[in-house]
Design a protein around this motif. Sequence first.
Motif, PDB file in Angstrom:
ATOM      1  N   ASP A 137      50.117  48.199  -3.106  1.00 28.57           N
ATOM      2  CA  ASP A 137      49.368  47.754  -4.287  1.00 28.57           C
ATOM      3  C   ASP A 137      48.218  48.704  -4.632  1.00 28.57           C
ATOM      4  N   LEU A 138      47.896  49.628  -3.719  1.00 28.56           N
ATOM      5  CA  LEU A 138      46.758  50.516  -3.922  1.00 28.56           C
ATOM      6  C   LEU A 138      47.128  51.803  -4.644  1.00 28.56           C
ATOM      7  N   ASP A 139      48.417  52.070  -4.795  1.00 29.91           N
ATOM      8  CA  ASP A 139      48.874  53.285  -5.478  1.00 29.91           C
ATOM      9  C   ASP A 139      48.229  54.528  -4.871  1.00 29.91           C
ATOM     10  N   LEU A 140      48.373  54.691  -3.555  1.00 27.85           N
ATOM     11  CA  LEU A 140      47.756  55.814  -2.848  1.00 27.85           C
ATOM     12  C   LEU A 140      48.489  57.123  -3.145  1.00 27.85           C
ATOM     13  N   PRO A 141      47.779  58.240  -3.177  1.00 24.80           N
ATOM     14  CA  PRO A 141      48.436  59.537  -3.379  1.00 24.80           C
ATOM     15  C   PRO A 141      49.441  59.825  -2.265  1.00 24.80           C
ATOM     16  N   ILE A 150      45.114  55.903   6.201  1.00 23.63           N
ATOM     17  CA  ILE A 150      44.479  54.717   6.776  1.00 23.63           C
ATOM     18  C   ILE A 150      43.018  54.626   6.347  1.00 23.63           C
ATOM     19  N   ILE A 151      42.312  55.740   6.417  1.00 20.34           N
ATOM     20  CA  ILE A 151      40.904  55.753   6.023  1.00 20.34           C
ATOM     21  C   ILE A 151      40.745  55.332   4.575  1.00 20.34           C
ATOM     22  N   GLU A 152      41.609  55.822   3.700  1.00 22.15           N
ATOM     23  CA  GLU A 152      41.517  55.476   2.287  1.00 22.15           C
ATOM     24  C   GLU A 152      41.821  53.995   2.066  1.00 22.15           C
ATOM     25  N   ILE A 153      42.778  53.448   2.808  1.00 20.39           N
ATOM     26  CA  ILE A 153      43.077  52.015   2.693  1.00 20.39           C
ATOM     27  C   ILE A 153      41.867  51.184   3.096  1.00 20.39           C
ATOM     28  N   VAL A 154      41.239  51.570   4.214  1.00 24.19           N
ATOM     29  CA  VAL A 154      40.053  50.836   4.676  1.00 24.19           C
ATOM     30  C   VAL A 154      38.943  50.933   3.646  1.00 24.19           C
ATOM     31  N   ALA A 180      33.753  59.349   8.148  1.00 23.48           N
ATOM     32  CA  ALA A 180      34.097  58.591   6.943  1.00 23.48           C
ATOM     33  C   ALA A 180      33.303  57.294   6.837  1.00 23.48           C
ATOM     34  N   GLY A 181      32.418  57.058   7.798  1.00 25.77           N
ATOM     35  CA  GLY A 181      31.598  55.852   7.776  1.00 25.77           C
ATOM     36  C   GLY A 181      32.326  54.621   8.275  1.00 25.77           C
ATOM     37  N   ILE A 182      33.342  54.823   9.105  1.00 27.59           N
ATOM     38  CA  ILE A 182      34.171  53.715   9.598  1.00 27.59           C
ATOM     39  C   ILE A 182      34.195  53.734  11.124  1.00 27.59           C
ATOM     40  N   GLU A 183      33.947  52.600  11.735  1.00 25.49           N
ATOM     41  CA  GLU A 183      34.052  52.475  13.186  1.00 25.49           C
ATOM     42  C   GLU A 183      35.516  52.264  13.559  1.00 25.49           C
ATOM     43  N   LEU A 184      35.995  52.998  14.529  1.00 25.10           N
ATOM     44  CA  LEU A 184      37.379  52.900  14.991  1.00 25.10           C
ATOM     45  C   LEU A 184      37.419  52.156  16.317  1.00 25.10           C
ATOM     46  N   LYS A 185      38.221  51.096  16.379  1.00 21.25           N
ATOM     47  CA  LYS A 185      38.352  50.306  17.603  1.00 21.25           C
ATOM     48  C   LYS A 185      39.819  50.029  17.888  1.00 21.25           C
TER      49      LYS A 185
END
Length: 240
Positions: A137-141, A150-154, A180-185
């Motif tokens: 639904d996000l129409d990602l490149p 994954i980063i872009e989806i988040v 990217a300002g995202i914590e990875l767990k």
Amino acid sequence: MKTVAVMQPYFFPYAGYYRLLAAADTFVILDCVQFPRRGRVHRCALPGTGRWITLPVEPAPRDSLIREMRLAPDAAERLRAQCRKLPSPMHGDTPLRRQVADLLASPEGPLVPYLERSLRVVAEAFGFGCQICRSSDLDLPASLGAEQRIIEIVRRHGGTRYINSPGGTGLYNFDTFRRAGIELKFLTPYQGGNTHFLSAIFEKNVADLCGDIAGGCTFQPVPAEELPEGRSFRGDTRKP
């Protein structure tokens, strides 16, 4: 902090998979990637047999995306024959068992909506309040690599934390997500006994299954070498 999980949709996977739905605020069905012919998107294992229950899908080009797959016209008949291998329900009928039985009796149309229904049935039965949506639904490149996708989806979902199953530890880089300002767990390895979840639905009660999943929502500590300078080592934490 908003927690986002992104995972391919699986057909009644092991109970550890559902920890992502329990621990996330938003669960994104990753359906904009290639359909794995021998993966668990359309099949689940039966306990003690080495056999599988497989959703019959229409023939499609090998490079088809998950979102492009459709269930075969005779999927209901073929799935019904396979489901005779499932155990007879114990402890009586339940709403969850009825809904799952209805799903197994009515496979038709596009594959992803069917798999999404199966995820929603379990999430609602267990009271997991996460939002469930699809990456398509996000129409990602199409040019985005796996990690950047994954980063872009988040990002698109306003997430500040991305959680993944323990099998993903070799796929993603802590520093890339941090920049990217995202914590990875990553979740800890699943230690419960419900590795064949479809069978377990008909053999065990909802409270026990839910407790097994929710109780396993712990995260691996961040490796010391991946911590930013000046930060202390962080142990396992549960969903905030």
